[in-house]
Scaffold this motif. Sequence first.
Motif, PDB file in Angstrom:
ATOM      1  N   ALA A 148      -7.963   6.717   1.300  1.00  0.00           N
ATOM      2  CA  ALA A 148      -9.025   7.729   1.377  1.00  0.00           C
ATOM      3  C   ALA A 148     -10.158   7.379   0.419  1.00  0.00           C
ATOM      4  O   ALA A 148     -10.435   8.091  -0.548  1.00  0.00           O
ATOM      5  N   SER A 154      -0.059   2.030  -4.392  1.00  0.00           N
ATOM      6  CA  SER A 154       1.294   2.508  -4.057  1.00  0.00           C
ATOM      7  C   SER A 154       2.330   2.032  -5.072  1.00  0.00           C
ATOM      8  O   SER A 154       3.450   2.569  -5.130  1.00  0.00           O
ATOM      9  N   MET A 168      -4.820  -0.543  -1.503  1.00  0.00           N
ATOM     10  CA  MET A 168      -3.830   0.498  -1.184  1.00  0.00           C
ATOM     11  C   MET A 168      -2.432   0.077  -1.635  1.00  0.00           C
ATOM     12  O   MET A 168      -1.663   0.895  -2.154  1.00  0.00           O
ATOM     13  N   ALA A 201      -3.841   5.295  -2.528  1.00  0.00           N
ATOM     14  CA  ALA A 201      -2.691   4.720  -1.815  1.00  0.00           C
ATOM     15  C   ALA A 201      -2.791   4.948  -0.311  1.00  0.00           C
ATOM     16  O   ALA A 201      -2.329   4.112   0.490  1.00  0.00           O
ATOM     17  N   ASN A 202      -3.429   6.062   0.090  1.00  0.00           N
ATOM     18  CA  ASN A 202      -3.559   6.395   1.516  1.00  0.00           C
ATOM     19  C   ASN A 202      -4.847   5.870   2.142  1.00  0.00           C
ATOM     20  O   ASN A 202      -5.107   6.107   3.326  1.00  0.00           O
ATOM     21  N   LYS A 234      -2.979   9.322  -4.954  1.00  0.00           N
ATOM     22  CA  LYS A 234      -2.524   9.417  -3.561  1.00  0.00           C
ATOM     23  C   LYS A 234      -3.642   9.031  -2.591  1.00  0.00           C
ATOM     24  O   LYS A 234      -3.398   8.350  -1.585  1.00  0.00           O
ATOM     25  N   ASP A 235      -4.861   9.470  -2.888  1.00  0.00           N
ATOM     26  CA  ASP A 235      -5.994   9.114  -2.025  1.00  0.00           C
ATOM     27  C   ASP A 235      -6.176   7.603  -1.959  1.00  0.00           C
ATOM     28  O   ASP A 235      -6.435   7.037  -0.879  1.00  0.00           O
TER      29      ASP A 235
END
Length: 421
Positions: A342, A405, A401, A339-340, A336-337
């Motif tokens: 981070a 995803s 990213m 994909a976002n 998730k990091d």
Amino acid sequence: MQISITDGVDLILIPTQQFKTNRIVVSFMTELADVRSLSVRTLLSNLLETSSSDFPTQSKTAMELSRMYGAGFGTTVNRHGNIHTINFVFNCIDDKFLENPVGLVDAGFEFLKSMILNPLVKDGEFDHETFSRQKQNLIAYVNSIKDNKQSYASLKLQENYFDEAAQKSPVFGSAEELENLTSKDVYDAYLEMIENDRIQILVSGDIDRDLAVERSKDFNFSERKPDYFTLNYEQPLKETVSENVERQNLNQSKLDLGYRLNVPYRSKLHYAALIFNGLFGGSPLSKLFVNVREKESLAYYASSSFDPYRQFLMVQTGIQSSNKEHVIHLIEEQLKDLANGAFEDDLVANVKSSLINNFESRLDNQMTAVNRAQNDILTGTYVSNEDWIQNILNVSKAEVMEVASKVKLQNIYFLDGGNKL
């Protein structure tokens, strides 16, 4: 440079003066069929590597290579997506470095002709003693994989992840299929390979073009289907995540996760996928290594690998059984990091630098150029060394990213060793 020898048989010249050696590779390619064909072709490659009618024992084969100033020879089997390949690889010193040149390239082509076209066969079967020995050696190797629990877990994950039998199976096939093979079965597969497989003859080194063409024609391979196969295997996305649990008495549990990552080899996001994997778990700089293994101390090892030919992303970890759910949660957090967005630009730059350094170091291996030339033809694309490096440098944060995803969890395999630690 690609030169057609006959329909379905190509010579690929890779001229270079970088090395003191010349390399000849004869590759036989076919579409994957089933587990039996994987088993047959692996055993076949072992038989053709160790003996021929001219050199009926391994010691005689070794003596012939020694006579050619310590030339090297071996076979390999590979699975790239939908394609299975048997490679015959010959390597010798360039004549110009010998005090008395003896025509080692000529000798190499003759040696390959003997090993490939003149197998140790009698009455339509491989020599029974040689066949039995190689069959038992291969079965012993396949069975020994079970003792390496990290390898065992990764193979079990793939078995559960893939739908098609030839993708589920290890590239070497199965012990069960090998047990049932006869010498005639394997000889029939040999004839099928010689008659119908797509063939590439790849020659790397400081070798005269006309000589390479003439010696390639000397194999007298017959015409065959000229079209190449579809390289990339694409498995449909599943809507639900499946889980398989196996229990054994171990000191360390193995938790492996299989993801679908729809980024085919050399497609638009291919280079971004390489960087994504480096950031996720493919390097010591990665989130899995730093956060799951080092910071949280939840894994004895934690890494990811990506097979772009099958769009298959695998995470491998060694953990305590009681930490399973926490580790899965942490792995998903790292995804998730990414994909976002981070992650720091400096980390991306370091991963790019690491990938480029690894790429440049492999250029010192003559087989690297051979493998890349083969991929160029299979994909219908060409990427120079300079282009490859520039493509890595050009990858943006947004592209990484986008790749992250696309990652979809499909299967979890847990080899539960209990809580012994």
